[in-house]
Design a protein around this motif. Structure first.
Motif, mmCIF file in Angstrom:
data_model
loop_
_atom_site.group_PDB
_atom_site.id
_atom_site.type_symbol
_atom_site.label_atom_id
_atom_site.label_comp_id
_atom_site.label_asym_id
_atom_site.label_seq_id
_atom_site.Cartn_x
_atom_site.Cartn_y
_atom_site.Cartn_z
ATOM 1 N N LEU A 152 34.591 20.482 -5.354
ATOM 2 C CA LEU A 152 33.164 20.322 -6.013
ATOM 3 C C LEU A 152 32.982 20.228 -7.226
ATOM 4 O O LEU A 152 33.392 21.348 -7.919
ATOM 5 C CB LEU A 152 32.415 21.202 -5.065
ATOM 6 C CG LEU A 152 32.553 21.339 -3.601
ATOM 7 C CD1 LEU A 152 31.737 22.356 -3.003
ATOM 8 C CD2 LEU A 152 32.341 20.032 -2.853
ATOM 9 N N GLU A 153 32.296 19.129 -7.748
ATOM 10 C CA GLU A 153 31.993 19.228 -9.162
ATOM 11 C C GLU A 153 30.512 19.444 -9.462
ATOM 12 O O GLU A 153 29.678 18.635 -9.019
ATOM 13 C CB GLU A 153 32.340 17.844 -9.794
ATOM 14 C CG GLU A 153 32.105 17.502 -10.907
ATOM 15 C CD GLU A 153 32.614 16.134 -11.577
ATOM 16 O OE1 GLU A 153 33.668 15.440 -11.047
ATOM 17 O OE2 GLU A 153 32.122 15.661 -12.896
ATOM 18 N N ALA A 154 30.060 20.390 -10.299
ATOM 19 C CA ALA A 154 28.755 20.717 -10.821
ATOM 20 C C ALA A 154 28.466 19.906 -11.985
ATOM 21 O O ALA A 154 29.423 19.685 -12.714
ATOM 22 C CB ALA A 154 28.827 22.205 -11.000
ATOM 23 N N PRO A 197 35.715 21.649 -11.941
ATOM 24 C CA PRO A 197 34.934 21.833 -13.287
ATOM 25 C C PRO A 197 35.032 20.848 -14.209
ATOM 26 O O PRO A 197 36.251 19.995 -14.534
ATOM 27 C CB PRO A 197 35.381 23.092 -13.975
ATOM 28 C CG PRO A 197 36.472 23.644 -12.886
ATOM 29 C CD PRO A 197 36.823 22.577 -12.223
ATOM 30 N N GLU A 198 34.097 20.272 -14.987
ATOM 31 C CA GLU A 198 34.201 19.423 -15.789
ATOM 32 C C GLU A 198 33.507 20.081 -17.312
ATOM 33 O O GLU A 198 32.627 20.632 -17.532
ATOM 34 C CB GLU A 198 33.395 18.232 -15.666
ATOM 35 C CG GLU A 198 33.198 17.171 -16.870
ATOM 36 C CD GLU A 198 32.758 15.898 -16.664
ATOM 37 O OE1 GLU A 198 32.953 15.519 -15.347
ATOM 38 O OE2 GLU A 198 31.886 15.474 -17.411
ATOM 39 N N VAL A 199 34.247 19.785 -18.507
ATOM 40 C CA VAL A 199 34.048 20.452 -19.705
ATOM 41 C C VAL A 199 32.575 20.192 -20.139
ATOM 42 O O VAL A 199 31.904 20.889 -20.429
ATOM 43 C CB VAL A 199 34.907 19.892 -20.931
ATOM 44 C CG1 VAL A 199 34.563 20.534 -22.458
ATOM 45 C CG2 VAL A 199 36.396 20.268 -20.554
ATOM 46 N N ALA A 200 32.304 18.815 -20.177
ATOM 47 C CA ALA A 200 30.920 18.516 -20.415
ATOM 48 C C ALA A 200 29.924 18.938 -19.685
ATOM 49 O O ALA A 200 28.705 19.443 -20.286
ATOM 50 C CB ALA A 200 30.756 16.642 -20.265
ATOM 51 N N HIS A 201 29.827 19.068 -18.285
ATOM 52 C CA HIS A 201 28.942 19.607 -17.575
ATOM 53 C C HIS A 201 28.675 21.154 -17.756
ATOM 54 O O HIS A 201 27.607 21.772 -17.920
ATOM 55 C CB HIS A 201 29.426 19.548 -16.051
ATOM 56 C CG HIS A 201 29.597 17.973 -15.851
ATOM 57 N ND1 HIS A 201 29.968 17.695 -14.609
ATOM 58 C CD2 HIS A 201 29.391 16.975 -16.330
ATOM 59 C CE1 HIS A 201 29.970 16.414 -14.420
ATOM 60 N NE2 HIS A 201 29.677 15.753 -15.871
ATOM 61 N N GLU A 202 29.876 21.811 -17.933
ATOM 62 C CA GLU A 202 29.674 23.390 -18.309
ATOM 63 C C GLU A 202 28.975 23.628 -19.723
ATOM 64 O O GLU A 202 28.070 24.510 -19.962
ATOM 65 C CB GLU A 202 30.877 24.242 -18.186
ATOM 66 C CG GLU A 202 31.590 24.047 -16.819
ATOM 67 C CD GLU A 202 30.753 24.780 -15.741
ATOM 68 O OE1 GLU A 202 30.447 26.032 -15.838
ATOM 69 O OE2 GLU A 202 30.808 23.898 -14.733
ATOM 70 N N ILE A 256 40.530 19.126 -12.249
ATOM 71 C CA ILE A 256 39.735 19.695 -13.605
ATOM 72 C C ILE A 256 39.277 18.257 -14.144
ATOM 73 O O ILE A 256 40.035 17.274 -14.168
ATOM 74 C CB ILE A 256 40.331 20.439 -14.386
ATOM 75 C CG1 ILE A 256 39.527 21.032 -15.570
ATOM 76 C CG2 ILE A 256 41.716 19.739 -14.884
ATOM 77 C CD1 ILE A 256 40.224 22.377 -16.283
ATOM 78 N N ASP A 257 38.037 18.105 -14.672
ATOM 79 C CA ASP A 257 37.638 16.950 -15.713
ATOM 80 C C ASP A 257 37.722 17.393 -17.133
ATOM 81 O O ASP A 257 36.823 18.178 -17.374
ATOM 82 C CB ASP A 257 36.220 16.563 -15.063
ATOM 83 C CG ASP A 257 36.465 15.715 -13.793
ATOM 84 O OD1 ASP A 257 37.544 15.542 -13.210
ATOM 85 O OD2 ASP A 257 35.361 14.871 -13.355
ATOM 86 N N LEU A 258 38.443 16.771 -17.734
ATOM 87 C CA LEU A 258 38.679 16.908 -19.165
ATOM 88 C C LEU A 258 37.863 15.935 -19.963
ATOM 89 O O LEU A 258 38.312 14.852 -19.701
ATOM 90 C CB LEU A 258 40.094 17.059 -19.600
ATOM 91 C CG LEU A 258 40.951 18.224 -18.837
ATOM 92 C CD1 LEU A 258 42.441 17.959 -19.089
ATOM 93 C CD2 LEU A 258 40.524 19.640 -19.158
ATOM 94 N N PHE A 308 41.467 13.130 -17.170
ATOM 95 C CA PHE A 308 40.285 12.837 -18.016
ATOM 96 C C PHE A 308 39.012 12.122 -17.549
ATOM 97 O O PHE A 308 39.378 10.953 -17.223
ATOM 98 C CB PHE A 308 40.857 12.108 -19.318
ATOM 99 C CG PHE A 308 42.218 12.993 -20.096
ATOM 100 C CD1 PHE A 308 41.782 14.111 -20.706
ATOM 101 C CD2 PHE A 308 43.390 12.620 -19.899
ATOM 102 C CE1 PHE A 308 42.709 14.974 -21.394
ATOM 103 C CE2 PHE A 308 44.419 13.484 -20.211
ATOM 104 C CZ PHE A 308 43.984 14.507 -21.112
ATOM 105 N N ASP A 309 37.906 12.644 -17.734
ATOM 106 C CA ASP A 309 36.740 12.167 -17.256
ATOM 107 C C ASP A 309 36.221 11.653 -18.379
ATOM 108 O O ASP A 309 35.003 12.666 -18.605
ATOM 109 C CB ASP A 309 36.103 12.816 -16.172
ATOM 110 C CG ASP A 309 34.861 12.208 -15.561
ATOM 111 O OD1 ASP A 309 34.531 10.763 -15.902
ATOM 112 O OD2 ASP A 309 34.081 12.628 -14.881
ATOM 113 N N ALA A 310 36.219 10.811 -19.140
ATOM 114 C CA ALA A 310 35.683 10.417 -20.581
ATOM 115 C C ALA A 310 35.637 8.952 -20.729
ATOM 116 O O ALA A 310 36.188 8.300 -19.916
ATOM 117 C CB ALA A 310 36.436 11.225 -21.491
HETATM 118 MN MN MN Z 1 33.399 14.376 -13.816
#
Ligand code: MN
Ligand code: GCO
Ligand code: MN
Length: 389
Positions: free
Chosen positions: A183-185, A219-224, A247-249, A289-291
């Protein structure tokens, strides 16, 4: 040879979404700046830059209105292209945000037909992922939120979301897919407020699910960072709970719109702590990588972007090893560890232990008088990061 250290190899488990390198640079203020590439072209691009795998939403590959024979042919061709390119598909996900039908949410929408359609669409996306070999299924609830809280009570949204995830776990079990859900917040964007705004919120929900063992977080860096949080702390809590499934970097300057910047490009120091954590605990999932590349780039620039994400990760991994091996840092860590001796409450509660703890006297001023030298420790870190140590 130093360069070899920074060359991506399959064992590094670097993956990209089709939607990341395929991003055409459209934003709310401007049109696409790059032509669209087919999924099979994108697979070749990713193989070319040295990625291990490619991940996808259902509709990155199969158009939302495709007929079943069209779907079968597209998925079959894609599978062949991945095999030829030597790329895996470790993760699949579902697009529950683009189509107007989801304007009021998907699993949390007020219209039960929309909720049923969202489940159906997700089950079909799970079928596609399973066919391609994916074992992780990500759920990002981009439209699960509100602009006005007049429309529903948020606790009702929580119940609907739980019901949906419970249903999908059963579907995976029924079909023998062996999925683990991640689950991605995200706190906001595209909705004003999205439910389950942080990784921590999802960690709490997971414990209330029927098959909590099958569900973790992404977890995604941008979202946190958008929520003003410390990504590495969120990741560490997920890890400690056995819930770091994916993980989404990427990178993100706090207080901005969702930037999806090249990994480590905005906050190399926070990226360093994150990479160090993942490597220290031997996280063995994908480094996804989600970028996406700047709007200024053509597809050569997109390759630069993708190579840059992986290279920065590997540079930071090498810096982390250097940090762990540094004699001065090790000596300082050993000093910190010395203060961590077992005491009255180690080993848990007992009536005698509690009595003895209550009777103990603490010399607060002595304990608080010596400096802890974290300034020095941090500067050593900065020296390593800036390449002078
Ligand atoms: Mn993402
Ligand atoms: C975003 C999200 C998405 C999801 C993706 C996978 O902010 O747009 O990060 O990129 O990660 O939809 O479900
Ligand atoms: Mn994002």
């Amino acid at each position: 040879m130093a360069d070899d250290l920074y060359t991506p190899r399959p064992e590094h488990k670097f993956t990209f979404g089709l939607w990341t390198v395929g991003n055409r640079g459209r934003d709310p203020f401007g049109e696409a700046v790059r032509p669209s590439l087919s999924p099979t072209d994108l697979v070749r691009l990713l193989a070319d830059v040295g990625a291990m795998g490619v991940n996808l939403h259902d509709n990155d590959l199969v158009p939302i209105d495709a007929t079943p024979p069209e779907r079968d042919q597209i998925v079959g061709n894609f599978k062949k292209a991945c095999e030829e390119a030597g790329l895996k598909v470790p993760m699949a996900t579902v697009n529950l945000f683009y189509d107007p039908v989801f304007r009021d949410g998907a699993f949390t929408a007020n219209d039960s037909d929309v909720r049923a359609y969202a489940l159906q669409k997700t089950m079909r996306a799970m079928d596609i992922g399973a066919e391609l070999g994916a074992k992780i299924f990500v759920l990002w609830g981009g439209r699960e939120g509100t602009e006005t809280d007049a429309c529903r009570r948020p606790d009702e949204a929580v119940k609907r979301f739980r019901e949906a995830v419970n249903y999908l776990c059963e579907y995976s079990l029924d079909r023998g897919y062996g999925y683990r859900f991640a689950l991605e917040a995200k706190p906001n964007e595209p909705r004003a407020d999205i439910y389950f705004p942080t990784t921590g919120a999802y960690l709490a929900l997971i414990e209330t699910l029927d098959h909590s063992d099958m569900v973790g977080v992404n977890p995604e860096v941008a979202h946190e960072h958008m929520a003003g949080l410390n990504m590495m702390h969120s990741v560490a809590q997920a890890w400690e709970a056995g819930k770091l499934f994916h993980i989404d970097l990427n990178d993100q300057i706090p207080g901005r719109y969702d930037q999806d910047l090249r990994f480590g490009s905005a906050n190399p120091r926070t990226a360093f702590w994150l990479v160090k954590f993942l490597e220290d605990v031997s996280y063995d999932g994908s480094r996804h990588f989600d970028a996406h590349a700047y709007r200024t780039e053509d597809y050569e620039g997109v390759k630069d972007f993708a190579r840059g994400c992986m290279r920065t990760y590997l540079i930071l991994k090498e810096k982390a090893a250097r940090w762990n091996a540094d004699p001065e840092i090790r000596a300082m860590l050993a000093e910190i560890q010395e203060k961590n001796a077992p005491n009255e409450y180690a080993g848990g509660y007992s009536a005698e232990g509690a009595a003895s703890l209550l009777a103990q006297s603490f010399d607060r001023s002595r304990v608080a008088s010596a400096g802890l030298r974290y300034e020095r420790l941090d500067q050593l870190t900065i020296d390593i990061l800036l390449g002078v140590r």
